[in-house]
Each structure stands twice: as C-alpha cells, then as structure tokens.
Design a protein around this motif. Structure first.
Motif, PDB file in Angstrom:
ATOM      1  N   ALA A  72      65.806  20.060   6.722  1.00 18.42           N
ATOM      2  CA  ALA A  72      65.280  21.409   6.741  1.00 18.42           C
ATOM      3  C   ALA A  72      65.088  21.940   5.600  1.00 18.42           C
ATOM      4  CB  ALA A  72      66.355  22.306   7.703  1.00 18.42           C
ATOM      5  N   MET A  73      65.652  21.793   4.533  1.00 14.12           N
ATOM      6  CA  MET A  73      65.666  22.264   3.181  1.00 14.12           C
ATOM      7  C   MET A  73      64.261  21.777   2.498  1.00 14.12           C
ATOM      8  SD  MET A  73      68.063  24.482   2.296  1.00 14.12           S
ATOM      9  CE  MET A  73      68.048  24.466   0.582  1.00 14.12           C
ATOM     10  N   ILE A 133      68.227  28.077  10.531  1.00 17.92           N
ATOM     11  CA  ILE A 133      68.445  27.376  11.505  1.00 17.92           C
ATOM     12  C   ILE A 133      69.212  28.042  12.868  1.00 17.92           C
ATOM     13  CG2 ILE A 133      68.680  25.365   9.843  1.00 17.92           C
ATOM     14  CD1 ILE A 133      71.767  25.627   9.905  1.00 17.92           C
ATOM     15  N   ILE A 134      69.141  27.070  13.776  1.00 15.31           N
ATOM     16  CA  ILE A 134      69.989  27.813  15.005  1.00 15.31           C
ATOM     17  C   ILE A 134      70.491  26.445  15.772  1.00 15.31           C
ATOM     18  CG2 ILE A 134      67.966  27.610  16.597  1.00 15.31           C
ATOM     19  CD1 ILE A 134      68.760  30.274  17.465  1.00 15.31           C
ATOM     20  N   SER A 168      79.612  23.239  12.082  1.00 15.60           N
ATOM     21  CA  SER A 168      79.188  22.601  10.986  1.00 15.60           C
ATOM     22  C   SER A 168      77.952  23.121  10.462  1.00 15.60           C
ATOM     23  CB  SER A 168      78.893  21.285  11.448  1.00 15.60           C
ATOM     24  OG  SER A 168      78.503  20.290  10.705  1.00 15.60           O
ATOM     25  N   ALA A 169      76.870  23.675  11.390  1.00 13.83           N
ATOM     26  CA  ALA A 169      75.887  24.209  11.041  1.00 13.83           C
ATOM     27  C   ALA A 169      76.012  25.514  10.261  1.00 13.83           C
ATOM     28  CB  ALA A 169      75.224  24.821  12.296  1.00 13.83           C
ATOM     29  N   ALA A 170      77.013  26.349  10.562  1.00 17.39           N
ATOM     30  CA  ALA A 170      77.660  27.563   9.644  1.00 17.39           C
ATOM     31  C   ALA A 170      78.101  27.005   8.286  1.00 17.39           C
ATOM     32  CB  ALA A 170      78.631  28.361  10.345  1.00 17.39           C
ATOM     33  N   CYS A 202      73.680  26.060   1.801  1.00 20.26           N
ATOM     34  CA  CYS A 202      72.357  25.980   1.216  1.00 20.26           C
ATOM     35  C   CYS A 202      71.626  27.041   1.358  1.00 20.26           C
ATOM     36  CB  CYS A 202      71.443  24.986   2.386  1.00 20.26           C
ATOM     37  SG  CYS A 202      72.099  23.142   2.177  1.00 20.26           S
ATOM     38  N   GLY A 203      72.230  28.129   1.776  1.00 21.25           N
ATOM     39  CA  GLY A 203      71.918  29.659   1.493  1.00 21.25           C
ATOM     40  C   GLY A 203      70.600  29.729   2.612  1.00 21.25           C
ATOM     41  N   LEU A 204      70.979  29.418   3.736  1.00 19.02           N
ATOM     42  CA  LEU A 204      70.044  29.396   5.073  1.00 19.02           C
ATOM     43  C   LEU A 204      70.495  30.588   5.991  1.00 19.02           C
ATOM     44  CD1 LEU A 204      69.574  25.522   5.915  1.00 19.02           C
ATOM     45  CD2 LEU A 204      67.773  27.146   4.896  1.00 19.02           C
ATOM     46  N   LYS A 205      69.604  30.970   6.703  1.00 18.75           N
ATOM     47  CA  LYS A 205      70.347  31.963   7.860  1.00 18.75           C
ATOM     48  C   LYS A 205      70.643  31.163   8.956  1.00 18.75           C
ATOM     49  CE  LYS A 205      66.980  35.387   6.978  1.00 18.75           C
ATOM     50  NZ  LYS A 205      65.577  35.590   7.360  1.00 18.75           N
ATOM     51  N   VAL A 206      71.723  31.436   9.628  1.00 24.28           N
ATOM     52  CA  VAL A 206      72.299  30.685  10.668  1.00 24.28           C
ATOM     53  C   VAL A 206      72.279  31.501  11.901  1.00 24.28           C
ATOM     54  CG1 VAL A 206      74.165  29.074  11.216  1.00 24.28           C
ATOM     55  CG2 VAL A 206      73.551  29.184   8.922  1.00 24.28           C
ATOM     56  N   PHE A 207      71.912  30.877  12.844  1.00 30.87           N
ATOM     57  CA  PHE A 207      71.966  31.347  14.247  1.00 30.87           C
ATOM     58  C   PHE A 207      72.559  30.508  15.216  1.00 30.87           C
ATOM     59  CE2 PHE A 207      68.358  33.577  12.168  1.00 30.87           C
ATOM     60  CZ  PHE A 207      68.588  34.949  12.186  1.00 30.87           C
ATOM     61  N   ILE A 208      73.622  31.204  16.031  1.00 28.92           N
ATOM     62  CA  ILE A 208      74.595  30.324  16.831  1.00 28.92           C
ATOM     63  C   ILE A 208      74.579  30.970  18.190  1.00 28.92           C
ATOM     64  CG2 ILE A 208      76.864  29.532  17.185  1.00 28.92           C
ATOM     65  CD1 ILE A 208      76.641  29.236  14.209  1.00 28.92           C
ATOM     66  N   LEU A 209      74.465  30.174  19.298  1.00 31.47           N
ATOM     67  CA  LEU A 209      74.388  30.613  20.470  1.00 31.47           C
ATOM     68  C   LEU A 209      75.760  29.972  21.276  1.00 31.47           C
ATOM     69  CD1 LEU A 209      72.961  32.820  22.499  1.00 31.47           C
ATOM     70  CD2 LEU A 209      71.574  31.018  23.024  1.00 31.47           C
TER      71      LEU A 209
END
Ligand code: AN7
Length: 347
Positions: free
Chosen positions: A70-71, A78-79, A89-91, A97-104
């Motif tokens: 993704a980087m 990422i979501i 793990s995504a968080a 990596c300094g990404l915005k992370v959304f989780i449902l």
C-alpha cells in the motif's frame, strides 16, 4: 534473524521499490509438546506460536506485506473489517507507516484486548450493529467507492504474507509436517498455509505436503455444512464468521491435501484452551484452541498419528481476551496481609 519480507522475499510479491518495513513479525517459536504428544499418541507434536508476533497474532505476517505494498502504491489510508486481530494488526502497521487506519468491527463481539490495541495505535474504530460478514460487505463497497486500501484477506498480499508461516515450519522441521491443524474463520490462513507448502515443494524445499486439518466453530460452520450461516455464534469471537471470504481456498486446501474441514463445539474449544495453558503453559486465545480441540476430536474419532509429525497452529495470544480467561480459570485466592493465612494456602 531477518524478518519475513527479507528472508522469504523470493516467494513474496516484493519489488525493489517495496519499503522494507517491519515491527518484528515472523520467526515465531515451534514448540514441542512432550506431554500432549504422549496423551494423544502423536509421533511428534508441535505448537506454532503465532501469538508471539508483534501484535499477538498471525495477522502480522500478511499485514506487513499488504501495508508495504500500500505504501509502495502511494496509498494514504487503509481499512478493514475485523473480528479483532486483523484490526489490531492493521492499526499497528498503519501507525508504523503513518497511514490513516479505519476499522469496522461487530459491536460487542470483539475481545477487549484487540479493541484496546487498535484504539491505542490511533485507528478510527467503528463499532457496527451487525456481524463480521456484514462489516466485510460494507468495507468492500466503501473501497470500491473511495481511494482507501482494503487490507482484509481479499487483498491478495495478505495471503501471500501469511504463507511464510508454512515456510518457517518446513524450515524448522526440515520437511512439512504430516498433519497441520488450524482454526478456520474467514479461511484466509488455511488457504495461505496450503499455498505456502505447495510452493515450497515446487522449490524443492520440502519433499512432502501435509494433510490440512481445519476446524470451524460449530455455531459458525459454513464450510462444514456447505451453506452460509446468517447468524454465526461462538465464544471464539475471532472465528465468529458465517460466510468465509476464502471459502474456495479452504475447500481446495482440504481436497488437494487429503485433509478435512470439521467443526468443534464451544465446550471442546474451551476444554482445549484450558488444557493448552494448564498442561503446556501456552496461553492462546479461544479461537486458537480450535486447532487443538480439532486434534483431540480427530484422535478420538480414530485418527492414528503414531509416527506422524503433527503441528497445531496457535493463531493468537490469550492476553487479548482476559474476560474469557478469567471465566475459565480457577478463581483468585484472596487473603489479608498475614503470613498464617498465606501458609494455609501454600502448605
Ligand atoms: C486468533 O481478525 O478474521 O480463517 O478479522 O483471529 O484466516 O480467518 C481473525 C481470524 C484464527 C481465523 N485464529 O483465521 C479477524 C479475523 C485467530 C483469528 C482466525 C482468526 P482465518
């Protein structure tokens, strides 16, 4: 020890431009179980401790690849939908990596340790009134409409990274085991292990292939019953999934390996969960114990494993779900600050 992106780069979708990120994933212990191996009459029994990954589950193997790619692609967000571990793990990798992370997540149905991990890493966590399968449908639609990278195992880089656990097992044993037992939820992991073993054999790194022995929870056993379970239920919330995304991959792993996909009840899961901790000192989360529960069930049903090498994958760390642990364990012995009272307990 180099981490999986470097150690197994020849088997991974990595290019010269892929950032070599790591927070310490992979290279997890493969521990011989002398006690249970005797009780279950296995030639050799090993536990692969995937709870030793940085966020406490096997998901880190796939996430490091998905996030690195993704980087590389210039993604900024990422979501995922998750029963908990994928979100933790995504968080973590997103934060790294300094990404915005959304989780449902399905509200009220994820273990609190996992929720805490995602929140403390700064992810935006949305609790939805609905189950995992509905959450996954939502993020699929969202990522078709918006430039956010999906990091569920529908993202092929996830499965690619998760293959590395199969490589490590074959490297540690000098060959693939005869049998591999593992829990099945969304079915990505069984798909990944099978692909890993097959690719390792093609590369001449193992002469044999294991029978793949996957276990769903009885109340969420879509593949076993060959039908979508609209309202999956199990105490093992990590595998409370009624419409596995990698259904076909799991069926192929089963059929090509001569293995099975069966299910275990919550009682069988909890019994194996307590046994693993009390007899071996291995504290896995409830879903992880489905692998051992499946092994016990198979042996009881007449599977003979004498002279066989068996690996049980313990997919996640028990610390993630202390609510279940405390309900399943003996209770705390409370005493005043008094030597005699303590002696009464100890002697
Ligand atoms: C500990 O985190 O699906 O069959 O969203 O957390 O590859 O789905 C977790 C699944 C087994 C099942 N053990 O693996 C999620 C999620 C643990 C898990 C599974 C999960 P798959």
């Amino acid at each position: 020890m180099t981490r999986i992106l470097e150690r197994y780069r020849d088997f991974l979708p990595i290019t010269a431009a892929t950032p070599a990120i790591t927070i310490g994933e992979g290279d997890t212990p493969l521990v011989r179980s002398r006690k249970l191996e005797k009780e279950l009459c296995c030639g050799e029994l090993y536990f692969k401790l995937e709870g030793c990954n940085p966020t406490g589950s096997f998901k880190d193997r796939g996430m490091v690849v998905a996030v690195a790619r993704a980087m590389e692609a210039g993604s900024e967000a990422i979501i995922c939908a998750s029963t908990g571990n994928t979100s933790a793990s995504a968080a973590a990798y997103g934060a790294h990596c300094g990404l915005k992370v959304f989780i449902l997540v399905p509200r009220g149905n994820i273990a609190l340790g996992k929720l805490a991990q995602a929140l403390v890493c700064g992810a935006r966590v949305i609790g939805m009134d609905g189950n995992f399968d509905q959450c996954l449908q939502m993020v699929r639609t969202l990522t078709q409409r918006h430039p956010i990278t999906l990091v569920n195992s529908l993202n092929p880089h996830r499965i690619e990274g998760q293959k590395t656990a199969a490589f490590e097992i074959a490297d540690a044993l000098g060959q693939a085991p005869d049998y591999l037992f593992l829990p099945v939820g969304n079915a990505g992991n069984i798909t990944a292990y099978w692909r890993g073993f097959v690719q390792y054999r093609e590369a001449g790194r193992t002469g044999n292939l294991p029978r793949m022995m996957g276990f769903e929870a009885e109340g969420a056993a879509a593949i076993v019953h060959n039908k979508v379970i609209e309202k999956p239920e199990t105490i093992a919330t990590a595998i409370r999934i009624g419409n596995p995304a990698s259904w076909q991959g799991a069926v192929a792993a089963r059929d090509e390996s001569g293995g099975i996909i069966d299910c275990v009840s919550d009682d069988e899961i909890l019994k194996a969960y307590r046994m693993l901790a009390a007899k071996e000192g291995i504290f896995g989360e409830p879903a992880s114990a489905a692998s051992l529960a499946g092994l016990i069930k198979s042996v009881r049903n007449g599977l003979s494993l004498t002279n066989r090498k068996v690996v049980c994958v313990i997919t996640g760390n028990g610390l993630k779900d202390t609510d279940t642990a405390l309900k399943q364990a003996p209770s705390l012995i409370e005493v005043p600050a008094d030597l005699a009272a303590i002696e009464q307990v100890v002697l």
